[in-house]
Enzyme design. Structure first.
Site, PDB file in Angstrom:
ATOM      1  CB  ALA A   4      84.525  60.816  38.194  1.00 52.99           C
ATOM      2  NE  ARG A  44      99.106  69.517  38.412  1.00 52.09           N
ATOM      3  CZ  ARG A  44      98.644  70.530  37.649  1.00 52.09           C
ATOM      4  NH1 ARG A  44      97.961  70.414  36.546  1.00 52.09           N
ATOM      5  NH2 ARG A  44      99.049  71.784  37.914  1.00 52.09           N
ATOM      6  CD  GLN A  50      83.668  58.905  34.493  1.00 52.71           C
ATOM      7  OE1 GLN A  50      84.153  59.679  35.539  1.00 52.71           O
ATOM      8  NE2 GLN A  50      83.844  58.703  33.303  1.00 52.71           N
ATOM      9  N   GLY A  60      83.108  70.015  39.266  1.00 52.46           N
ATOM     10  CA  GLY A  60      83.147  69.948  40.482  1.00 52.46           C
ATOM     11  C   GLY A  60      84.653  71.036  41.161  1.00 52.46           C
ATOM     12  CD  GLU A  67      90.017  68.948  24.699  1.00 58.80           C
ATOM     13  OE1 GLU A  67      90.761  68.851  25.812  1.00 58.80           O
ATOM     14  OE2 GLU A  67      89.106  69.659  24.631  1.00 58.80           O
ATOM     15  CG  ASN A 116      93.853  71.058  37.646  1.00 59.02           C
ATOM     16  OD1 ASN A 116      93.016  70.173  37.405  1.00 59.02           O
ATOM     17  ND2 ASN A 116      93.771  72.213  37.005  1.00 59.02           N
ATOM     18  CB  SER A 170      83.304  85.728  93.573  1.00 54.19           C
ATOM     19  OG  SER A 170      82.884  86.822  93.029  1.00 54.19           O
TER      20      SER A 170
HETATM   21  C1  UD1 Z   1      88.574  69.727  29.515  1.00 58.65           C
HETATM   22  C2  UD1 Z   1      87.959  69.988  28.268  1.00 58.65           C
HETATM   23  C3  UD1 Z   1      88.781  71.193  27.656  1.00 58.65           C
HETATM   24  C4  UD1 Z   1      88.734  72.390  28.380  1.00 58.65           C
HETATM   25  C5  UD1 Z   1      89.349  71.991  29.994  1.00 58.65           C
HETATM   26  C6  UD1 Z   1      88.789  73.380  30.914  1.00 58.65           C
HETATM   27  C7  UD1 Z   1      87.231  68.011  27.394  1.00 58.65           C
HETATM   28  C8  UD1 Z   1      87.716  66.735  26.522  1.00 58.65           C
HETATM   29  N1  UD1 Z   1      88.125  68.830  27.455  1.00 58.65           N
HETATM   30  O1  UD1 Z   1      90.077  69.249  29.452  1.00 58.65           O
HETATM   31  O2  UD1 Z   1      88.359  71.561  26.525  1.00 58.65           O
HETATM   32  O3  UD1 Z   1      89.653  73.512  27.916  1.00 58.65           O
HETATM   33  O4  UD1 Z   1      88.401  70.948  30.339  1.00 58.65           O
HETATM   34  O5  UD1 Z   1      89.347  73.058  32.080  1.00 58.65           O
HETATM   35  O6  UD1 Z   1      86.069  67.895  27.811  1.00 58.65           O
HETATM   36  N2  UD1 Z   1      86.148  64.176  34.705  1.00 58.65           N
HETATM   37  C9  UD1 Z   1      85.403  63.044  35.058  1.00 58.65           C
HETATM   38  N3  UD1 Z   1      85.344  61.982  34.378  1.00 58.65           N
HETATM   39  C10 UD1 Z   1      86.239  61.689  33.360  1.00 58.65           C
HETATM   40  C11 UD1 Z   1      86.958  62.746  33.115  1.00 58.65           C
HETATM   41  C12 UD1 Z   1      86.981  64.039  33.604  1.00 58.65           C
HETATM   42  O7  UD1 Z   1      84.612  63.138  35.999  1.00 58.65           O
HETATM   43  O8  UD1 Z   1      86.361  60.454  33.088  1.00 58.65           O
HETATM   44  C13 UD1 Z   1      86.128  65.459  35.365  1.00 58.65           C
HETATM   45  C14 UD1 Z   1      87.221  65.794  35.945  1.00 58.65           C
HETATM   46  O9  UD1 Z   1      87.260  65.540  37.472  1.00 58.65           O
HETATM   47  C15 UD1 Z   1      87.274  67.461  35.929  1.00 58.65           C
HETATM   48  C16 UD1 Z   1      86.568  67.625  34.469  1.00 58.65           C
HETATM   49  O10 UD1 Z   1      85.773  66.311  34.202  1.00 58.65           O
HETATM   50  O11 UD1 Z   1      86.712  67.916  36.916  1.00 58.65           O
HETATM   51  C17 UD1 Z   1      87.587  68.066  33.494  1.00 58.65           C
HETATM   52  O12 UD1 Z   1      88.319  66.840  33.154  1.00 58.65           O
HETATM   53  P1  UD1 Z   1      89.678  67.107  32.944  1.00 58.65           P
HETATM   54  O13 UD1 Z   1      90.386  65.879  32.705  1.00 58.65           O
HETATM   55  O14 UD1 Z   1      90.612  67.903  33.650  1.00 58.65           O
HETATM   56  O15 UD1 Z   1      89.747  67.844  31.536  1.00 58.65           O
HETATM   57  P2  UD1 Z   1      90.806  68.671  30.404  1.00 58.65           P
HETATM   58  O16 UD1 Z   1      91.768  67.751  29.927  1.00 58.65           O
HETATM   59  O17 UD1 Z   1      91.378  69.896  31.602  1.00 58.65           O
HETATM   60 MG    MG Z   2      91.440  69.929  33.635  1.00 59.54          MG
END
Ligand code: UD1
Ligand code: MG
Length: 454
Positions: free
Chosen positions: A14, A19, A79, A108, A159, A231, A410
């Site tokens: 989602a 970036r 979502q 994803g 986190e 990212n 040809s």
């Molecule tokens: C998350 C983890 C962290 C881990 C890291 C690894 C949590 C709270 N934290 O952090 O522990 O080390 O990934 O990369 O889980 N996404 C959604 N909907 C949302 C939020 C996120 O679909 O509401 C998806 C994002 O598109 C992404 C993934 O979930 O593909 C992770 O979300 P992201 O915001 O990157 O989490 P991080 O803060 O990196």
């Molecule tokens: Mg992330």
């Protein structure tokens, strides 16, 4: 453990991917010839899951379309607001909330997690209620969630934003991939709040919640490279570079020869047989298989095609989707082939377009031949038999058939079927005017001499 049901998969897709600086949803950016999303789906698909759910958000319509293109059975849930990873997984509750089997959560945008690693996580479920995929980070400043462990037991995930200095010093990080029984996972998720630095619903909170209930969690480890998330375009490039390096090394290992592997580009599904030679500057798009002992010469571009044993392709050849070359076929420079079956030993060596066609065994196609397959609205087929000889610069206006052993002269424009063994000429008859050229030049030279004097 794991219940009686099969495996359920939730892929989080989602995110905005701000970036990437792109109109396109992040998970649809391509790596090794396929959208990032397909890489995650492929690893999951190898487990033959009972159900796969993709959570969409930004660009939901396009993401849904791409997910369906990979697997028409996939279910997508939307979502609407991105309130965190726990909230994202919860969108799949109606589909997997009472799933009596293990559920694996993947991202994803994390393309390299292998199905073998996922299998290891499923196996680890025999010893723990929740299994998290972790890795040792090389970069102590990396802003991943930290895994707080006690022996084999995972106590909680903190986190980066919420961690104190001592917790930040832990090198064991959360990849984001989690596995637990469906019913249990969604039960835990209901208890997750958003009282944290990001005010998000953290999926990672389920570990502590499980612990409070007397359930246990553990960590399965993999290489940091495997959990690489994308990212930005720079990270996408780094992933592509890593993929290509591995694909080239694998090809060499599997008995493929390359003089300049750094200039050869593979797709996620390229297959090259043993003792095949790939010359410099060759690009393989998706869906290519090349059998053993073939030669792909320099500067060729192949996608969606099959090249059989002993065939020679290029230099400067283009094989497009549906090109099927039988054994020992020769395709030479500046030849394009699309949706065509080329029979054993046939030769198409120079400056030719073959599209929507069938070419028989040992037929020779002369330089500059074109199958005129498109009338502006419809596509039509050209069928050429075996042992035929297509003269240079033949225009084959499809639909048209040339029989076995036939010849086209040809420069012919062939608009009607040619019988087996016949010679077809579709061009103006040659006429000759004796002495004309001599007189013509004499006259012109005389004219030039007269004007330059005056
Ligand atoms: C998350 C983890 C962290 C881990 C890291 C690894 C949590 C709270 N934290 O952090 O522990 O080390 O990934 O990369 O889980 N996404 C959604 N909907 C949302 C939020 C996120 O679909 O509401 C998806 C994002 O598109 C992404 C993934 O979930 O593909 C992770 O979300 P992201 O915001 O990157 O989490 P991080 O803060 O990196
Ligand atoms: Mg992330």
């Amino acid at each position: 453990m794991g219940g009686t049901g099969g495996v359920g998969i939730v892929i989080l897709a989602a995110g905005a991917g701000t970036r990437m600086n792109s109109e396109r949803p992040k998970v649809l950016h391509e790596l090794a010839g396929a959208p990032l999303l397909h890489h995650a789906m492929r690893s999951a698909a190898a487990l033959a899951p009972e159900q796969m759910v993709v959570v969409t958000g930004v660009g939901a319509h396009e993401v849904e379309k791409a997910a369906r293109a990979f697997d028409p059975e996939v279910v997508t849930v939307h979502q609407a607001e991105r309130l965190g990873t726990a909230h994202a997984v919860l969108q799949a509750r109606e589909l997997l909330g009472s799933h009596d089997g293990d559920v694996i959560v993947l991202y994803g945008d994390t393309p390299f997690v292998t199905s073998e690693t996922l299998e290891r996580m499923l196996e680890a479920r025999a010893k723990a209620d929740v299994v998290v995929l972790g890795f040792e980070t090389a970069d102590p400043e990396a802003r991943y969630g930290r895994l707080v462990t006690q022996g084999d037991r995972l106590e909680r995930i903190v986190e980066w934003k919420d961690a104190d200095a001592a917790t930040r010093a832990i090198r064991l990080c959360n990849s984001g991939v989690v596995c637990a029984e469906g019913t249990f996972l969604f039960d835990l998720l209901r208890e997750v709040g958003n009282d944290n630095a990001a005010q998000e619903y953290y999926l990672t909170d389920i570990i502590e919640i499980a612990g409070r209930r007397g359930m246990n969690a553990t960590v399965v480890r993999c290489d940091e490279a495997e959990t690489l998330g994308i990212n930005s375009r720079t990270e996408l490039l780094a992933a592509e570079v890593a993929f290509q390096a591995r694909a080239r090394a694998d090809a060499l290992e599997n008995g493929v020869s390359m003089q300049a592997p750094d200039t050869v580009f593979f797709s996620y599904d390229t297959f090259i047989g043993r003792d095949t030679v790939i010359e410099p500057n060759v690009v393989f798009g998706p869906g290519v298989t090349v059998e053993s002992e073939a030669r792909i010469r320099a500067f060729s571009h192949l996608e969606g095609c099959h090249v059989s044993r002993g065939a020679i392709v290029g230099p400067f050849a283009r094989l497009r989707p549906g090109a099927e070359l039988a054994e020992d076929v020769h395709v030479g420079n500046f030849v394009e082939i699309k949706a065509a079956q080329v029979g054993e030993g046939a030769k198409i060596n120079h400056l030719t377009y073959i599209g929507d066609a069938e070419i028989g065994e040992r037929t020779n196609v002369g330089a500059g031949t074109v199958t005129c397959n498109y009338d502006g609205v419809f596509k039509h087929r050209t069928v050429i038999g075996k042992n035929a000889f297509i003269g240079s610069d033949t225009m084959l206006v499809a639909p048209v058939t040339v029989g076995d052993g036939a010849i086209t002269g040809s420069g012919s424009v062939i608009t009607q079927d040619v019988a087996p063994g016949a010679l077809a000429l579709g061009r103006a008859r040659q006429v000759e005017f004796a002495g004309f050229a001599t007189k013509f030049f004499e006259k012109l030279r005389a004219l030039k001499a007269a004007t330059s004097k005056g």
